[in-house]
Design a protein around this motif. Structure first.
Motif, short mmCIF file in Angstrom:
data_model
loop_
_atom_site.label_atom_id
_atom_site.label_comp_id
_atom_site.label_asym_id
_atom_site.label_seq_id
_atom_site.Cartn_x
_atom_site.Cartn_y
_atom_site.Cartn_z
N ALA A 31 11.87 -13.18 4.31
CA ALA A 31 10.79 -14.24 4.29
C ALA A 31 9.47 -13.81 3.82
CB ALA A 31 10.69 -15.05 5.57
N HIS A 32 8.79 -14.72 3.01
CA HIS A 32 7.49 -14.27 2.61
C HIS A 32 7.48 -13.34 1.54
CE1 HIS A 32 6.48 -17.48 5.38
NE2 HIS A 32 6.89 -16.73 6.40
N THR A 33 8.55 -12.83 0.82
CA THR A 33 8.44 -11.88 -0.30
C THR A 33 7.66 -12.31 -1.51
OG1 THR A 33 10.42 -10.80 0.64
CG2 THR A 33 9.83 -10.25 -1.89
N GLU A 34 6.83 -11.59 -1.80
CA GLU A 34 6.06 -12.07 -3.13
C GLU A 34 6.47 -11.34 -4.31
OE1 GLU A 34 1.68 -13.02 -2.11
OE2 GLU A 34 2.14 -11.15 -0.99
N LEU A 35 6.21 -11.42 -5.44
CA LEU A 35 6.52 -10.94 -6.75
C LEU A 35 5.25 -10.63 -7.48
CD1 LEU A 35 8.74 -10.01 -8.67
CD2 LEU A 35 8.36 -12.34 -10.07
N ILE A 36 4.86 -9.47 -7.66
CA ILE A 36 3.57 -9.08 -8.31
C ILE A 36 3.86 -8.14 -9.24
CG2 ILE A 36 1.15 -7.84 -7.85
CD1 ILE A 36 1.44 -10.34 -6.25
N ASP A 37 3.50 -8.24 -10.52
CA ASP A 37 3.95 -7.43 -11.53
C ASP A 37 5.35 -7.24 -11.55
OD1 ASP A 37 1.03 -7.63 -12.12
OD2 ASP A 37 0.75 -6.02 -10.91
N GLY A 38 6.41 -8.17 -11.44
CA GLY A 38 7.59 -7.97 -11.62
C GLY A 38 8.27 -6.95 -10.52
N SER A 39 7.51 -6.68 -9.47
CA SER A 39 8.04 -5.87 -8.14
C SER A 39 7.82 -6.83 -6.89
CB SER A 39 6.97 -4.70 -7.99
OG SER A 39 7.08 -3.81 -8.99
N LEU A 40 8.98 -6.79 -6.18
CA LEU A 40 8.87 -7.40 -4.75
C LEU A 40 7.92 -6.67 -3.95
CD1 LEU A 40 12.73 -7.72 -4.46
CD2 LEU A 40 10.97 -9.21 -5.59
N VAL A 41 7.17 -7.44 -3.01
CA VAL A 41 6.35 -7.00 -2.25
C VAL A 41 6.63 -7.78 -0.98
CG1 VAL A 41 3.87 -7.10 -1.46
CG2 VAL A 41 4.24 -6.96 -3.80
N LEU A 42 7.12 -6.74 0.31
CA LEU A 42 7.51 -7.38 1.40
C LEU A 42 6.43 -7.22 2.29
CD1 LEU A 42 10.84 -5.25 1.83
CD2 LEU A 42 10.45 -7.40 0.62
N VAL A 43 6.06 -8.60 3.01
CA VAL A 43 4.96 -8.50 3.80
C VAL A 43 5.25 -8.03 5.37
CG1 VAL A 43 3.71 -10.48 4.75
CG2 VAL A 43 4.42 -10.81 2.45
#
Length: 193
Positions: A31-43
């Motif tokens: 849940a709440h995974t973001e996409l920044i510059d094509g990369s997954l960011v796990l919170v």
């Protein structure tokens, strides 16, 4: 023969990076995974200050928001093909709520994004995400910092000539603004959350 990996497939990004659309199709994505510059960011798990501040701002904004707007918590915004961050709070146009199943909004639907800075996301919340929001044309941005357990709200407005945010105020005890709509938030109320 190589041992079979127990890691999910999405842990290995495609060579060109992930797309905003991929987030809705990757199985078992946290849940709440973001996409920044094509990369997954796990919170990371959120601290009490973060949760209480978001609760305070959501409740206060909902009391004052005009009927043509809606307050949304932790909904991602597609800014570009490889950009899909999830602000802590967004103010969107009411007509952007198309269906109860939707998982994102588009930048054109968003009037204000708010990020409550956490230690693990400090650089993203202070630098990268505001830049992305501004480039996408989101007119207003608030950054909230923790000052010894008290929220400090930094308010920004988009300069259309430069497509960059300019500061319009720093609020320590009370946020009182007239744009993007009239709002008066007593930040000391955090003690009741």
């Amino acid at each position: 023969m190589a041992p079979e990996s127990s890691l999910p497939d999405w842990i290995f990004p495609p060579p060109e990076g992930f797309t905003a659309e991929d987030l809705d199709h990757l199985p078992h994505l946290p849940a709440h995974t973001e996409l920044i510059d094509g990369s997954l960011v796990l919170v990371s798990p959120q601290a009490s200050f973060h949760t209480r501040t978001v609760d305070l701002l959501v409740a206060s904004l909902r009391r004052t928001v005009p009927s043509r707007l809606r307050i949304r918590r932790e909904m991602s915004i597609i800014l570009a093909e490889d950009q899909r961050p999830e602000p802590d709070i967004s103010v969107i146009h009411a007509e952007a709520d198309e269906s109860p199943e939707q998982t994102y909004y588009r930048a054109r639907d968003v009037l204000l994004t708010i990020e409550v800075v956490s230690p693990e996301s400090r650089s993203r919340d202070r630098r990268r995400k505001p830049l992305l929001y501004a480039e996408a044309g989101i007119p207003h941005f608030w950054r909230v910092e923790n000052d010894s357990g008290r929220p400090v709200v930094y308010v920004y407005e988009l300069d259309p000539a430069t497509c960059a945010y300019v500061p319009t105020g720093i609020h320590r005890d009370r946020v009182k603004v007239t744009v993007p709509f009239d709002a008066d938030i007593d930040l000391a109320e955090i003690d009741t959350y």
